[in-house]
Design a protein around this motif. Structure first.
Motif, PDB file in Angstrom:
ATOM      1  N   THR A 121       2.712   0.689   6.252  1.00  0.00           N
ATOM      2  CA  THR A 121       3.625   1.120   7.313  1.00  0.00           C
ATOM      3  C   THR A 121       4.738   0.120   7.614  1.00  0.00           C
ATOM      4  N   THR A 146      -5.324   7.317   5.757  1.00  0.00           N
ATOM      5  CA  THR A 146      -6.043   6.047   5.746  1.00  0.00           C
ATOM      6  C   THR A 146      -7.542   6.242   5.855  1.00  0.00           C
ATOM      7  N   ILE A 189      -7.029   0.237  -4.394  1.00  0.00           N
ATOM      8  CA  ILE A 189      -7.485  -0.208  -3.074  1.00  0.00           C
ATOM      9  C   ILE A 189      -8.259   0.885  -2.339  1.00  0.00           C
ATOM     10  N   ILE A 247      -0.159  -3.996   2.834  1.00  0.00           N
ATOM     11  CA  ILE A 247       0.730  -3.508   3.881  1.00  0.00           C
ATOM     12  C   ILE A 247       1.435  -2.232   3.448  1.00  0.00           C
ATOM     13  N   ARG A 258       3.692   6.885   7.897  1.00  0.00           N
ATOM     14  CA  ARG A 258       3.402   7.947   6.926  1.00  0.00           C
ATOM     15  C   ARG A 258       3.497   9.294   7.614  1.00  0.00           C
ATOM     16  N   ALA A 316       0.871  -1.184   0.000  1.00  0.00           N
ATOM     17  CA  ALA A 316       0.000   0.000   0.000  1.00  0.00           C
ATOM     18  C   ALA A 316       0.900   1.224   0.000  1.00  0.00           C
ATOM     19  N   MET A 331      -3.961  -5.300   7.353  1.00  0.00           N
ATOM     20  CA  MET A 331      -3.011  -4.222   7.115  1.00  0.00           C
ATOM     21  C   MET A 331      -1.844  -4.440   8.090  1.00  0.00           C
TER      22      MET A 331
HETATM   23  C1  LIG Z   1      -3.113   2.469   3.706  1.00  0.00           C
HETATM   24  C2  LIG Z   1      -3.904   1.254   3.431  1.00  0.00           C
HETATM   25  C3  LIG Z   1      -3.442  -0.026   3.817  1.00  0.00           C
HETATM   26  C4  LIG Z   1      -2.160  -0.263   4.579  1.00  0.00           C
HETATM   27  O1  LIG Z   1      -2.166   0.399   5.809  1.00  0.00           O
HETATM   28  P1  LIG Z   1      -0.923   0.252   6.820  1.00  0.00           P
HETATM   29  O2  LIG Z   1      -1.543   0.331   8.161  1.00  0.00           O
HETATM   30  O3  LIG Z   1      -0.013   1.386   6.531  1.00  0.00           O
HETATM   31  O4  LIG Z   1      -0.275  -1.060   6.563  1.00  0.00           O
HETATM   32  C5  LIG Z   1      -4.225  -1.116   3.475  1.00  0.00           C
HETATM   33  N1  LIG Z   1      -5.387  -0.990   2.813  1.00  0.00           N
HETATM   34  C6  LIG Z   1      -5.851   0.205   2.429  1.00  0.00           C
HETATM   35  C7  LIG Z   1      -7.141   0.284   1.705  1.00  0.00           C
HETATM   36  C8  LIG Z   1      -5.131   1.355   2.734  1.00  0.00           C
HETATM   37  O5  LIG Z   1      -5.629   2.555   2.362  1.00  0.00           O
END
Ligand SMILES: *Cc1c(COP(=O)(O)O)cnc(C)c1O
Length: 226
Positions: free
Chosen positions: A214, A225, A70, A212, A220, A26, A195
């Motif tokens: 972070t 999010t 996504i 994934i 970030r 991600a 995630m």
């Molecule tokens: C940002 C995001 C993730 C990943 O989030 P992290 O907590 O940084 O791993 C997964 N799915 C979607 C839809 C996102 O927007």
């Protein structure tokens, strides 16, 4: 970040990932350098939430990797999305799917899609309610250029991944139910959930795609999010 590079972090994450689990990086807000480091580390699929950001990165990186949408897709961005992406994980209405289907027909493309489930039944969230997904998938099975390949969910944002487990379970139940229904033109092949904080729980509950950010790239600067 602890002297460990993104490339090393990605390689280590992939090394410890159970067989059969597909990793989507991600990549929202990440720089070109960070994304390229992730690719050197072994990333094959990049997930983006916004068309414009994806478009800029596709122009630089090209199609040696695959691109997943996504984030929530606005109907007026569907044409661009169809050109850019190899999969759209966030389809949640017949109307949106019809528009994607039409744009795909225009350029002779087949688009694999996942149905986004609003597993927490949160009024503020996109996605179709778990009780309405069967009906939607039945309708989408009629479209010729859109191929339903599975389900995706976010679940409520919490600090404790155990609190998300019930929502992953709900999504898995819908996935299994749809798999048993054996709807023509529909495959339950991908279950995208989990995630950075919740992917282990998600895998325990049957996810075979995890998204994934972070944990690969670090925190970030500005969290987009929610
Ligand atoms: C940002 C995001 C993730 C990943 O989030 P992290 O907590 O940084 O791993 C997964 N799915 C979607 C839809 C996102 O927007």
């Amino acid at each position: 970040m602890n002297g460990v590079t993104i490339e090393q972090r990605v390689a280590e994450f992939l090394r410890t990932l159970p067989a059969g689990i597909t990793l989507v990086a991600a990549a929202k807000t990440r720089t070109q350098g960070e994304v390229q480091a992730a690719i050197r580390g072994g990333i094959k699929i990049l997930g983006y939430n916004y068309i414009q950001e994806a478009e800029q990165m596709v122009a630089i990186i090209g199609h040696n990797v695959r691109w997943h949408m996504i984030g929530h897709l606005q109907r007026n961005k569907a044409k661009k999305a169809v050109q850019l992406f190899d999969m759209i994980e966030t389809v949640d209405s017949l109307k949106l799917a019809q528009i994607i289907d039409r744009h795909c027909a225009e350029i002779g493309k087949e688009m694999p899609i996942l149905i986004e489930i609003n597993s927490g039944k949160e009024a503020s969230k996109t996605g179709v309610l778990p009780g309405e997904v069967d009906n939607l998938v039945e309708q989408l099975s009629q479209l010729s250029h859109v191929k339903v390949q599975g389900l995706m969910t976010m679940g409520p944002i919490t600090d404790d991944p155990e609190l998300v487990r019930p929502y992953f379970k709900t999504t898995r139940l819908a996935y299994d139910r749809l798999a048993r229904a054996k709807i023509p033109n529909v495959a339950m092949r991908y279950l995208s959930m989990g995630m950075s904080d919740s992917y282990q729980v998600a895998i325990e509950e049957g996810a075979n795609v995890i998204r994934i950010g972070t944990r690969l790239f670090g925190p970030r600067m500005m969290d987009t999010t929610s």
